[in-house]
Design a protein around this motif. Structure first.
Motif, PDB file in Angstrom:
ATOM      1  N   VAL A  30       0.854  -1.188   0.000  1.00 43.52           N
ATOM      2  CA  VAL A  30       0.000   0.000   0.000  1.00 43.52           C
ATOM      3  C   VAL A  30       0.890   1.238   0.000  1.00 43.52           C
ATOM      4  CG1 VAL A  30      -1.839   1.255   1.180  1.00 43.52           C
ATOM      5  CG2 VAL A  30      -1.752  -1.250   1.310  1.00 43.52           C
ATOM      6  N   THR A  31       0.756   2.060  -1.030  1.00 44.57           N
ATOM      7  CA  THR A  31       1.512   3.305  -1.148  1.00 44.57           C
ATOM      8  C   THR A  31       0.565   4.478  -0.955  1.00 44.57           C
ATOM      9  OG1 THR A  31       3.069   2.277  -2.686  1.00 44.57           O
ATOM     10  CG2 THR A  31       2.983   4.687  -2.671  1.00 44.57           C
ATOM     11  N   VAL A  32       1.002   5.459  -0.184  1.00 46.42           N
ATOM     12  CA  VAL A  32       0.176   6.614   0.153  1.00 46.42           C
ATOM     13  C   VAL A  32       0.965   7.888  -0.132  1.00 46.42           C
ATOM     14  CG1 VAL A  32      -1.083   7.802   1.995  1.00 46.42           C
ATOM     15  CG2 VAL A  32      -0.964   5.298   1.987  1.00 46.42           C
ATOM     16  N   GLU A  33       0.296   8.851  -0.770  1.00 49.01           N
ATOM     17  CA  GLU A  33       0.883  10.178  -0.958  1.00 49.01           C
ATOM     18  C   GLU A  33      -0.098  11.223  -0.447  1.00 49.01           C
ATOM     19  OE1 GLU A  33       2.768  13.212  -4.298  1.00 49.01           O
ATOM     20  OE2 GLU A  33       1.914  11.297  -4.946  1.00 49.01           O
ATOM     21  N   VAL A  34       0.398  12.110   0.407  1.00 50.15           N
ATOM     22  CA  VAL A  34      -0.423  13.191   0.954  1.00 50.15           C
ATOM     23  C   VAL A  34       0.358  14.489   0.832  1.00 50.15           C
ATOM     24  CG1 VAL A  34      -1.763  14.031   2.925  1.00 50.15           C
ATOM     25  CG2 VAL A  34      -1.388  11.567   2.640  1.00 50.15           C
ATOM     26  N   ASP A  35      -0.241  15.493   0.192  1.00 48.39           N
ATOM     27  CA  ASP A  35       0.350  16.823   0.092  1.00 48.39           C
ATOM     28  C   ASP A  35      -0.349  17.736   1.090  1.00 48.39           C
ATOM     29  OD1 ASP A  35       2.150  16.368  -2.125  1.00 48.39           O
ATOM     30  OD2 ASP A  35       0.362  16.198  -3.373  1.00 48.39           O
ATOM     31  N   GLY A  36       0.424  18.318   1.980  1.00 52.07           N
ATOM     32  CA  GLY A  36      -0.130  19.232   2.959  1.00 52.07           C
ATOM     33  C   GLY A  36      -0.165  20.657   2.440  1.00 52.07           C
ATOM     34  N   ALA A  37      -1.029  21.448   3.023  1.00 53.50           N
ATOM     35  CA  ALA A  37      -1.110  22.868   2.682  1.00 53.50           C
ATOM     36  C   ALA A  37      -0.115  23.613   3.571  1.00 53.50           C
ATOM     37  CB  ALA A  37      -2.535  23.373   2.882  1.00 53.50           C
ATOM     38  N   GLY A  38       1.170  23.362   3.341  1.00 54.77           N
ATOM     39  CA  GLY A  38       2.233  23.911   4.175  1.00 54.77           C
ATOM     40  C   GLY A  38       2.819  22.838   5.072  1.00 54.77           C
ATOM     41  N   ILE A  39       3.771  23.225   5.893  1.00 53.49           N
ATOM     42  CA  ILE A  39       4.424  22.286   6.798  1.00 53.49           C
ATOM     43  C   ILE A  39       3.424  21.852   7.879  1.00 53.49           C
ATOM     44  CG2 ILE A  39       6.299  21.948   8.458  1.00 53.49           C
ATOM     45  CD1 ILE A  39       7.307  22.258   5.649  1.00 53.49           C
ATOM     46  N   MET A  40       3.272  20.548   8.034  1.00 53.41           N
ATOM     47  CA  MET A  40       2.339  19.986   9.013  1.00 53.41           C
ATOM     48  C   MET A  40       3.112  19.332  10.161  1.00 53.41           C
ATOM     49  SD  MET A  40      -0.770  20.506   7.969  1.00 53.41           S
ATOM     50  CE  MET A  40      -0.670  21.904   6.849  1.00 53.41           C
ATOM     51  N   ASP A  41       2.520  19.353  11.347  1.00 51.82           N
ATOM     52  CA  ASP A  41       3.113  18.626  12.471  1.00 51.82           C
ATOM     53  C   ASP A  41       3.095  17.125  12.188  1.00 51.82           C
ATOM     54  OD1 ASP A  41       3.402  21.036  13.819  1.00 51.82           O
ATOM     55  OD2 ASP A  41       1.507  20.811  14.895  1.00 51.82           O
ATOM     56  N   ASP A  42       1.957  16.638  11.676  1.00 50.97           N
ATOM     57  CA  ASP A  42       1.782  15.221  11.343  1.00 50.97           C
ATOM     58  C   ASP A  42       1.043  15.124  10.017  1.00 50.97           C
ATOM     59  OD1 ASP A  42       2.682  14.085  14.005  1.00 50.97           O
ATOM     60  OD2 ASP A  42       1.000  15.333  14.646  1.00 50.97           O
ATOM     61  N   ILE A  43       1.519  14.236   9.146  1.00 57.83           N
ATOM     62  CA  ILE A  43       0.882  14.072   7.833  1.00 57.83           C
ATOM     63  C   ILE A  43       1.107  12.648   7.347  1.00 57.83           C
ATOM     64  CG2 ILE A  43       2.933  14.957   6.632  1.00 57.83           C
ATOM     65  CD1 ILE A  43       1.014  16.196   4.549  1.00 57.83           C
ATOM     66  N   GLY A  44       0.044  12.037   6.820  1.00 58.41           N
ATOM     67  CA  GLY A  44       0.177  10.669   6.323  1.00 58.41           C
ATOM     68  C   GLY A  44      -1.126   9.919   6.391  1.00 58.41           C
ATOM     69  N   ALA A  45      -1.041   8.637   6.784  1.00 56.01           N
ATOM     70  CA  ALA A  45      -2.213   7.768   6.865  1.00 56.01           C
ATOM     71  C   ALA A  45      -2.501   7.457   8.326  1.00 56.01           C
ATOM     72  CB  ALA A  45      -1.974   6.482   6.092  1.00 56.01           C
ATOM     73  N   ALA A  46      -3.653   7.895   8.817  1.00 58.88           N
ATOM     74  CA  ALA A  46      -4.023   7.598  10.200  1.00 58.88           C
ATOM     75  C   ALA A  46      -4.400   6.127  10.355  1.00 58.88           C
ATOM     76  CB  ALA A  46      -5.171   8.492  10.648  1.00 58.88           C
ATOM     77  N   LYS A  47      -5.217   5.637   9.413  1.00 63.03           N
ATOM     78  CA  LYS A  47      -5.614   4.227   9.415  1.00 63.03           C
ATOM     79  C   LYS A  47      -5.743   3.739   7.980  1.00 63.03           C
ATOM     80  CE  LYS A  47      -7.925   4.045  13.874  1.00 63.03           C
ATOM     81  NZ  LYS A  47      -9.117   3.623  14.633  1.00 63.03           N
ATOM     82  N   ILE A  48      -5.499   2.445   7.792  1.00 64.12           N
ATOM     83  CA  ILE A  48      -5.674   1.779   6.496  1.00 64.12           C
ATOM     84  C   ILE A  48      -6.561   0.565   6.740  1.00 64.12           C
ATOM     85  CG2 ILE A  48      -4.539   0.506   4.640  1.00 64.12           C
ATOM     86  CD1 ILE A  48      -2.061   2.283   5.103  1.00 64.12           C
ATOM     87  N   TYR A  49      -7.730   0.573   6.103  1.00 62.00           N
ATOM     88  CA  TYR A  49      -8.701  -0.519   6.239  1.00 62.00           C
ATOM     89  C   TYR A  49      -8.635  -1.397   4.993  1.00 62.00           C
ATOM     90  CZ  TYR A  49     -10.653   2.705   9.709  1.00 62.00           C
ATOM     91  OH  TYR A  49     -10.818   3.564  10.767  1.00 62.00           O
ATOM     92  N   VAL A  50      -8.458  -2.688   5.183  1.00 63.10           N
ATOM     93  CA  VAL A  50      -8.295  -3.619   4.066  1.00 63.10           C
ATOM     94  C   VAL A  50      -9.590  -4.416   3.875  1.00 63.10           C
ATOM     95  CG1 VAL A  50      -6.938  -5.526   3.135  1.00 63.10           C
ATOM     96  CG2 VAL A  50      -5.844  -3.824   4.634  1.00 63.10           C
ATOM     97  N   TYR A  51      -9.993  -4.557   2.614  1.00 65.84           N
ATOM     98  CA  TYR A  51     -11.178  -5.341   2.245  1.00 65.84           C
ATOM     99  C   TYR A  51     -10.773  -6.369   1.203  1.00 65.84           C
ATOM    100  CZ  TYR A  51     -13.630  -1.602   4.627  1.00 65.84           C
ATOM    101  OH  TYR A  51     -14.044  -0.717   5.575  1.00 65.84           O
ATOM    102  N   ARG A  52     -11.452  -7.537   1.204  1.00 66.49           N
ATOM    103  CA  ARG A  52     -11.094  -8.600   0.259  1.00 66.49           C
ATOM    104  C   ARG A  52     -12.342  -9.219  -0.358  1.00 66.49           C
ATOM    105  NH1 ARG A  52      -9.033 -13.715   3.988  1.00 66.49           N
ATOM    106  NH2 ARG A  52     -11.036 -14.103   5.009  1.00 66.49           N
ATOM    107  N   SER A  53     -12.128  -9.881  -1.500  1.00 67.89           N
ATOM    108  CA  SER A  53     -13.221 -10.489  -2.251  1.00 67.89           C
ATOM    109  C   SER A  53     -12.688 -11.664  -3.060  1.00 67.89           C
ATOM    110  CB  SER A  53     -13.825  -9.445  -3.208  1.00 67.89           C
ATOM    111  OG  SER A  53     -14.707 -10.038  -4.131  1.00 67.89           O
ATOM    112  N   THR A  54     -13.551 -12.647  -3.272  1.00 70.42           N
ATOM    113  CA  THR A  54     -13.177 -13.762  -4.148  1.00 70.42           C
ATOM    114  C   THR A  54     -13.541 -13.470  -5.600  1.00 70.42           C
ATOM    115  OG1 THR A  54     -15.289 -14.848  -3.711  1.00 70.42           O
ATOM    116  CG2 THR A  54     -13.418 -15.497  -2.334  1.00 70.42           C
ATOM    117  N   ASP A  55     -14.505 -12.570  -5.833  1.00 67.09           N
ATOM    118  CA  ASP A  55     -15.011 -12.333  -7.192  1.00 67.09           C
ATOM    119  C   ASP A  55     -14.838 -10.887  -7.683  1.00 67.09           C
ATOM    120  OD1 ASP A  55     -16.858 -10.984  -5.655  1.00 67.09           O
ATOM    121  OD2 ASP A  55     -18.577 -12.212  -6.266  1.00 67.09           O
ATOM    122  N   ASN A  56     -14.178 -10.036  -6.888  1.00 69.27           N
ATOM    123  CA  ASN A  56     -13.960  -8.625  -7.231  1.00 69.27           C
ATOM    124  C   ASN A  56     -15.278  -7.844  -7.314  1.00 69.27           C
ATOM    125  OD1 ASN A  56     -12.106  -6.532  -7.584  1.00 69.27           O
ATOM    126  ND2 ASN A  56     -12.165  -6.688  -9.817  1.00 69.27           N
TER     127      ASN A  56
END
Length: 124
Positions: A30-56
């Motif tokens: 899982v690759t994540v890109e986040v552009d902040g509106a200026g310098i941020m104290d914290d920036i990125g992914a707070a949580k990543i929820y994964v889902y799966r399927s047999t048939d898409n």
């Protein structure tokens, strides 16, 4: 391929995107890109929820990754986050997508938005 949000989402988030990539051995990165509106104290992914399927088509919840447990999901004192913080093992033949809660915060204020990736099939 990445889909980008082109509008300014908030006073903290400028744009964001994410993708899943199928690797050999059933691994999904899982690759994540986040552009902040200026310098941020914290920036990125707070949580990543994964889902799966047999048939898409019909997906079920699989698991969650939290930045509290995976510190690489969050950058600090920067205006841009671009990482592949999570790689998990899927079942070969299953399809996976993730919902990423992207986050940017500064001086006690913050914004969170959810981005859904395109699904990929785990391969051997």
């Amino acid at each position: 391929e990445f889909r980008r949000v082109l509008f300014r989402s908030s006073a903290y988030l400028s744009s964001y995107r994410a993708t899943c990539t199928a690797k050999s051995g059933g691994l999904i990165s899982v690759t994540v890109e986040v552009d902040g509106a200026g310098i941020m104290d914290d920036i990125g992914a707070a949580k990543i929820y994964v889902y799966r399927s047999t048939d898409n088509k019909l997906f079920e919840y699989f698991c969650t990754f939290d930045c509290k447990d995976y510190p690489a999901m969050m950058g600090h004192n920067t205006d841009w986050y671009y990482e592949t913080p999570i790689t998990f093992r899927g079942a070969v033949g299953y399809y996976y997508y993730v919902n990423v809660d992207v986050y940017a915060g500064k001086d006690g204020g913050s914004s969170t938005r959810t981005y859904r990736t395109v699904s990929v099939q785990a391969r051997s």
